[in-house]
Scaffold this active site. Structure first.
Site, mmCIF file in Angstrom:
data_model
loop_
_atom_site.group_PDB
_atom_site.id
_atom_site.type_symbol
_atom_site.label_atom_id
_atom_site.label_comp_id
_atom_site.label_asym_id
_atom_site.label_seq_id
_atom_site.Cartn_x
_atom_site.Cartn_y
_atom_site.Cartn_z
ATOM 1 C CG MET A 1 -1.903 -1.186 1.177
ATOM 2 S SD MET A 1 -3.431 -0.925 2.100
ATOM 3 C CE MET A 1 -2.804 -0.635 3.729
ATOM 4 C CG LEU B 1 7.143 1.220 -0.568
ATOM 5 C CD1 LEU B 1 7.847 0.851 -1.864
ATOM 6 C CD2 LEU B 1 6.123 0.156 -0.190
ATOM 7 C CG HIS C 1 6.970 -2.276 2.277
ATOM 8 N ND1 HIS C 1 6.856 -1.182 3.100
ATOM 9 C CD2 HIS C 1 5.753 -2.872 2.283
ATOM 10 C CE1 HIS C 1 5.627 -1.116 3.578
ATOM 11 N NE2 HIS C 1 4.940 -2.125 3.118
ATOM 12 C CD GLN D 1 -6.009 -3.707 2.947
ATOM 13 O OE1 GLN D 1 -5.940 -4.182 1.816
ATOM 14 N NE2 GLN D 1 -5.000 -3.802 3.803
HETATM 15 O O1 PAF Z 1 -0.060 -5.746 3.651
HETATM 16 C C1 PAF Z 1 -0.488 -4.831 2.913
HETATM 17 O O2 PAF Z 1 0.165 -3.827 2.659
HETATM 18 C C2 PAF Z 1 -1.884 -4.957 2.312
HETATM 19 O O3 PAF Z 1 -2.764 -5.589 3.187
HETATM 20 C C3 PAF Z 1 -1.880 -5.655 0.935
HETATM 21 C C4 PAF Z 1 -1.418 -7.089 1.034
HETATM 22 C C5 PAF Z 1 -0.994 -4.880 -0.037
HETATM 23 C C6 PAF Z 1 -3.313 -5.668 0.355
HETATM 24 O O4 PAF Z 1 -3.815 -4.379 0.210
#
Ligand code: PAF
Length: 284
Positions: free
Chosen positions: A26, A29, A33, A61
């Site tokens: 998302m 970073l 990441h 989400q």
């Molecule tokens: O872990 C994350 O950053 C998010 O939940 C993902 C896996 C990119 C889904 O939006």
């Protein structure tokens, strides 16, 4: 590094390659990441295929009172870091590109893994995650996808989804990156006020202590002691000014409480410090 804004651009890049490693994010970073991207690159060398990352803040989400609107968007900086880490292409669609109409079809993970722990405190979270990850998998069609172990339950949900939906994708879990005081790196750490940042390492310390205490009880066959040990760990954080949602020991395979003979365990915790909610875990 290519920046792909539409599904059509992404599909064209996919069509030019035979092997793809995928890192969904998302954005905002951090080194955790970038570890995923570096490991993706190690698995798929430049002459063999593409490393593709996605940056998409997935509204599905987030709960109505959560931080969708304020979630940090740092696209330029993220792209520079991705390129340095060895990424070939970043898929960064607008919301209307991925969700051109209300997403009425969703992926509903089973309640047994999705409605406990994080799912209990963030209703609908895993439906939102599974739905977007399934969509992203459909367009990227990776052979391998990498996720951080910091989001332990998310990783488990995605592993189950891939297995049950027969998706031909290897799911790799990557170790959590930590600051010197043990704090797990997270995009949300940026929300911590300076005084909270000083305190934030206490969550990982409490989980390590919980792991030690539960191991001692389990070795003595005293499973009845586990709820009290978990309650004591939460009380330690509460005394320090935290508001814990849970600190608990579970089986790695299904996140159920351990029973006699279970060896592969994980301690997981979630707690609020000020206005910031942190999660962490350790396998042991
Ligand atoms: O872990 C994350 O950053 C998010 O939940 C993902 C896996 C990119 C889904 O939006």
């Amino acid at each position: 590094m290519e920046i792909l804004r539409t599904v059509a651009e992404l599909r064209a890049a996919v069509a030019r390659s035979t092997l793809r490693a995928f890192v969904p994010t998302m954005g905002n970073l951090h080194e955790g990441h970038l570890d995923l991207v570096r490991q993706a690159r190690a698995r798929v060398p430049s002459d063999q295929g593409l490393v593709i990352a996605s940056i998409f803040v997935n509204r599905l989400q987030f709960g109505p009172k959560e931080d969708f609107d304020t979630y940090p968007r740092t696209f330029e900086r993220d792209c520079e870091a991705l390129e340095l880490a060895g990424c070939d292409a970043v898929f960064a669609p607008e919301e209307r590109e991925l969700y051109p109409e209300p997403q009425a079809f969703t992926v509903q993970p089973p309640a047994a893994i999705a409605n406990i722990l994080e799912g209990e405190h963030r209703p609908g979270f895993f439906t939102g995650v599974a739905t977007v990850v399934h969509k992203l998998f459909n367009v990227v069609q990776p052979q391998v996808a990498l996720f951080g172990k910091k989001d332990y339950q998310q990783l488990l949900v995605i592993r189950h989804m891939v297995r049950q939906m027969s998706l031909p994708i290897e799911i790799v879990g990557v170790e959590t990156r930590r600051a010197a005081d043990g704090l797990a790196l997270s995009s949300r750490n940026g929300y911590l006020r300076p005084e909270d940042r000083q305190e934030a390492g206490a969550l990982s310390a409490a989980l390590r202590q919980l792991a030690q205490d539960t191991r001692r009880a389990i070795d003595a066959g005293d499973f009845n002691a586990l709820p009290n040990i978990e309650a004591a760990a939460m009380a330690v954080l509460r005394d320090r000014g935290w508001r814990p949602d849970y600190l608990t020991v579970r089986r790695r395979a299904d996140l159920l409480p351990p029973a006699s003979g279970d060896e592969a365990l994980v301690v997981l915790g979630a707690a609020k410090l000020g206005t910031t909610r942190l999660i962490d875990n350790f396998e042991y």
